[in-house]
Design a protein around this motif. Structure first.
Motif, mmCIF file in Angstrom:
data_model
loop_
_atom_site.group_PDB
_atom_site.id
_atom_site.type_symbol
_atom_site.label_atom_id
_atom_site.label_comp_id
_atom_site.label_asym_id
_atom_site.label_seq_id
_atom_site.Cartn_x
_atom_site.Cartn_y
_atom_site.Cartn_z
ATOM 1 N N GLY A 37 44.016 90.822 5.312
ATOM 2 C CA GLY A 37 43.088 90.769 4.195
ATOM 3 C C GLY A 37 41.663 90.998 4.648
ATOM 4 N N ALA A 38 41.375 92.182 5.151
ATOM 5 C CA ALA A 38 40.017 92.498 5.613
ATOM 6 C C ALA A 38 39.174 92.897 4.409
ATOM 7 C CB ALA A 38 40.067 93.621 6.638
ATOM 8 N N THR A 39 38.147 92.142 4.160
ATOM 9 C CA THR A 39 37.286 92.434 3.024
ATOM 10 C C THR A 39 35.944 92.960 3.523
ATOM 11 O OG1 THR A 39 36.547 90.150 3.017
ATOM 12 C CG2 THR A 39 38.332 90.722 1.495
ATOM 13 N N GLY A 40 35.906 94.246 3.808
ATOM 14 C CA GLY A 40 34.684 94.845 4.293
ATOM 15 C C GLY A 40 34.433 94.599 5.768
ATOM 16 N N ALA A 41 35.018 93.556 6.311
ATOM 17 C CA ALA A 41 34.845 93.247 7.732
ATOM 18 C C ALA A 41 35.814 94.094 8.547
ATOM 19 C CB ALA A 41 35.100 91.776 7.985
ATOM 20 N N LYS A 42 35.464 94.312 9.792
ATOM 21 C CA LYS A 42 36.330 95.082 10.673
ATOM 22 C C LYS A 42 37.610 94.285 10.939
ATOM 23 C CE LYS A 42 35.366 98.102 14.547
ATOM 24 N NZ LYS A 42 34.486 98.351 15.665
ATOM 25 N N ALA A 43 38.742 94.913 10.723
ATOM 26 C CA ALA A 43 40.015 94.247 10.974
ATOM 27 C C ALA A 43 40.182 94.000 12.469
ATOM 28 C CB ALA A 43 41.156 95.105 10.450
ATOM 29 N N ALA A 44 40.810 92.896 12.808
ATOM 30 C CA ALA A 44 41.030 92.562 14.212
ATOM 31 C C ALA A 44 41.968 93.587 14.843
ATOM 32 C CB ALA A 44 41.617 91.173 14.328
ATOM 33 N N LYS A 45 41.633 93.990 16.060
ATOM 34 C CA LYS A 45 42.475 94.938 16.779
ATOM 35 C C LYS A 45 43.580 94.182 17.506
ATOM 36 C CE LYS A 45 39.043 98.540 17.548
ATOM 37 N NZ LYS A 45 38.509 99.448 18.593
ATOM 38 N N MET A 46 44.673 94.866 17.747
ATOM 39 C CA MET A 46 45.797 94.274 18.466
ATOM 40 C C MET A 46 45.572 94.390 19.969
ATOM 41 S SD MET A 46 48.939 95.666 16.165
ATOM 42 C CE MET A 46 50.123 94.516 16.841
ATOM 43 N N SER A 47 46.173 93.498 20.721
ATOM 44 C CA SER A 47 46.045 93.553 22.180
ATOM 45 C C SER A 47 46.890 94.704 22.720
ATOM 46 C CB SER A 47 46.512 92.244 22.807
ATOM 47 O OG SER A 47 47.916 92.123 22.706
ATOM 48 N N GLN A 48 46.496 95.193 23.898
ATOM 49 C CA GLN A 48 47.235 96.287 24.519
ATOM 50 C C GLN A 48 48.675 95.875 24.811
ATOM 51 O OE1 GLN A 48 44.983 97.777 27.857
ATOM 52 N NE2 GLN A 48 43.325 98.514 26.558
ATOM 53 N N SER A 49 48.878 94.645 25.247
ATOM 54 C CA SER A 49 50.242 94.204 25.563
ATOM 55 C C SER A 49 51.107 94.119 24.305
ATOM 56 C CB SER A 49 50.221 92.863 26.291
ATOM 57 O OG SER A 49 49.613 91.871 25.502
ATOM 58 N N ALA A 50 50.521 93.766 23.172
ATOM 59 C CA ALA A 50 51.282 93.631 21.926
ATOM 60 C C ALA A 50 51.844 94.967 21.450
ATOM 61 C CB ALA A 50 50.409 93.018 20.833
ATOM 62 N N VAL A 51 51.163 96.067 21.797
ATOM 63 C CA VAL A 51 51.615 97.395 21.355
ATOM 64 C C VAL A 51 52.224 98.200 22.495
ATOM 65 C CG1 VAL A 51 49.998 97.477 19.425
ATOM 66 C CG2 VAL A 51 49.309 98.402 21.648
ATOM 67 N N ARG A 52 52.482 97.524 23.630
ATOM 68 C CA ARG A 52 53.092 98.149 24.814
ATOM 69 C C ARG A 52 52.263 99.335 25.314
ATOM 70 N NH1 ARG A 52 57.506 98.138 21.362
ATOM 71 N NH2 ARG A 52 57.914 100.329 21.752
#
Length: 63
Positions: free
Chosen positions: A4-19
């Motif tokens: 639920g990003a409301t105008g704010a930058k959405a949190a990025k995923m960690s490198q390990s989480a996306v392999r």
């Protein structure tokens, strides 16, 4: 997973989480991904991203 990003930058995923890896996989690499931001960033993954890297979020760059 709902974001639920409301105008704010959405949190990025960690490198390990996306392999994430700094080398291509099956002919796919970050420079050919729609999420890659040159020279070394990604719209969805945190940290420095190599143009020759790959992760599980890879999406073919729109023509």
């Amino acid at each position: 997973l709902a974001l639920g990003a409301t105008g704010a930058k959405a949190a990025k995923m960690s490198q390990s989480a996306v392999r994430y890896q700094a080398t291509p996989k099956d002919g796919k690499q970050c420079s050919g991904c729609n999420l890659f931001v040159a020279p070394n960033s990604c719209k969805s993954v945190d940290g420095d991203i190599a143009a020759t890297g790959w992760c599980a979020l890879w999406v073919k760059k729109a023509a």
